[in-house]
Motif scaffolding. Structure first.
Motif, PDB file in Angstrom:
ATOM      1  N   UNK A  15       0.834  -1.207   0.000  1.00 34.25           N
ATOM      2  CA  UNK A  15       0.000   0.000   0.000  1.00 34.25           C
ATOM      3  C   UNK A  15       0.866   1.253   0.000  1.00 34.25           C
ATOM      4  N   UNK A  16       2.010   1.183   0.666  1.00 38.52           N
ATOM      5  CA  UNK A  16       2.943   2.313   0.653  1.00 38.52           C
ATOM      6  C   UNK A  16       3.452   2.578  -0.760  1.00 38.52           C
ATOM      7  N   UNK A  37      16.747  -2.973   6.447  1.00 39.75           N
ATOM      8  CA  UNK A  37      17.178  -3.173   5.054  1.00 39.75           C
ATOM      9  C   UNK A  37      16.332  -4.203   4.297  1.00 39.75           C
ATOM     10  N   UNK A  38      15.878  -5.261   4.972  1.00 39.58           N
ATOM     11  CA  UNK A  38      15.097  -6.290   4.273  1.00 39.58           C
ATOM     12  C   UNK A  38      13.804  -5.712   3.712  1.00 39.58           C
ATOM     13  N   UNK A  39      13.174  -4.832   4.460  1.00 32.40           N
ATOM     14  CA  UNK A  39      11.945  -4.210   3.969  1.00 32.40           C
ATOM     15  C   UNK A  39      12.240  -3.239   2.831  1.00 32.40           C
ATOM     16  N   UNK A  40      13.384  -2.556   2.888  1.00 36.74           N
ATOM     17  CA  UNK A  40      13.761  -1.679   1.774  1.00 36.74           C
ATOM     18  C   UNK A  40      13.916  -2.485   0.493  1.00 36.74           C
ATOM     19  N   UNK A  41      14.513  -3.677   0.611  1.00 36.73           N
ATOM     20  CA  UNK A  41      14.687  -4.521  -0.568  1.00 36.73           C
ATOM     21  C   UNK A  41      13.341  -4.962  -1.129  1.00 36.73           C
ATOM     22  N   UNK A  42      12.401  -5.301  -0.249  1.00 36.93           N
ATOM     23  CA  UNK A  42      11.069  -5.703  -0.706  1.00 36.93           C
ATOM     24  C   UNK A  42      10.362  -4.544  -1.400  1.00 36.93           C
ATOM     25  N   UNK A  45      11.650  -4.078  -4.887  1.00 33.86           N
ATOM     26  CA  UNK A  45      11.093  -5.060  -5.825  1.00 33.86           C
ATOM     27  C   UNK A  45       9.655  -4.715  -6.193  1.00 33.86           C
ATOM     28  N   UNK A  46       8.875  -4.289  -5.221  1.00 39.13           N
ATOM     29  CA  UNK A  46       7.487  -3.905  -5.490  1.00 39.13           C
ATOM     30  C   UNK A  46       7.425  -2.702  -6.429  1.00 39.13           C
ATOM     31  N   UNK A  47       8.350  -1.762  -6.244  1.00 39.27           N
ATOM     32  CA  UNK A  47       8.369  -0.591  -7.122  1.00 39.27           C
ATOM     33  C   UNK A  47       8.741  -0.984  -8.551  1.00 39.27           C
TER      34      UNK A  47
END
Length: 214
Positions: A15-16, A37-42, A45-47
């Motif tokens: 949603x972000x 960092x793991x969430x930044x990587x996800x 990928x979503x972007x």
């Protein structure tokens, strides 16, 4: 035991990326990204997936093209999205930018013994607050009307779902009935955003003891 929030967290990050989150929720997610960092990587990928979907979409003509261009050029510059650095403060840089100061200057007010709050008020339909809990402090058993997001900024807490430490987001709604307890080695500081009230539950004697702070 790790908190079992992977699916709701993935949905929140999606949603972000899609945009349109209320300002306090967006800042909470950006603060989480500055720490994890793991969430930044996800999110990256979503972007990429979102960009690929837009590239393959059929073009659509714009109505009132000149008016839309004029509105774009007249609007303020967008905020920098997805900051990937920590500030050196307990508070991540996106949160410092949002409230205007670091943790040393937070004007805490005592809410209960061992429980301090800095209430930012209602923003974009959400209530936003910073919380400080002394080591070992429990929040009385409660459930929620609506949704509650709590980003741990320092220290850690435990509840029936597991342990939440710096950078973790606790996602709770009416299906969650919990009693968060700060760990005993240091205070727990967090940023909370909610769109509804909470309702106290649990045995009366424990509820009273938790309110008093025993």
């Amino acid at each position: 035991m790790a908190p079992e929030i992977s699916e709701p967290l993935d949905v929140l990050l999606a949603r972000y990326v899609a945009g349109g989150l209320p300002a306090p929720v967006r800042v909470l997610v950006e603060s989480h990204l500055a720490i994890k960092p793991a969430s930044r990587a996800l999110v990256a990928r979503l972007e990429l997936l979102a960009g690929a979907a837009l590239t393959g979409a059929e073009p659509v003509g714009l109505g009132n093209r000149q008016g839309r261009l004029d509105a774009i050029f007249a609007s303020p510059s967008p905020a920098i999205k997805n900051r990937q650095r920590e500030s050196g403060d307990v508070l991540p840089q996106p949160l410092i930018d949002f409230i205007g100061f670091g943790v040393a200057d937070v004007p805490w007010r005592s809410k209960l013994p061992g429980f301090r709050e800095y209430n930012l008020g209602e923003i974009d339909g959400c209530s936003a607050s910073l919380f400080w809990l002394r080591p070992g402090r429990a929040i009385p058993d409660h459930t929620h009307e609506g949704s509650e997001l709590f980003l741990v900024l320092d220290g850690a807490f435990n509840d029936q779902r597991g342990r939440f430490q710096r950078g973790d987001i606790s996602i709770a709604d009416e299906t969650v009935d919990h009693r968060p307890v700060a760990e005993t080695d240091r205070p727990c500081i967090g940023f909370l955003v909610s769109d509804g009230s909470l309702h106290l539950t649990g045995p009366l004697h424990r509820r009273l003891a938790d309110i008093i702070g025993f």
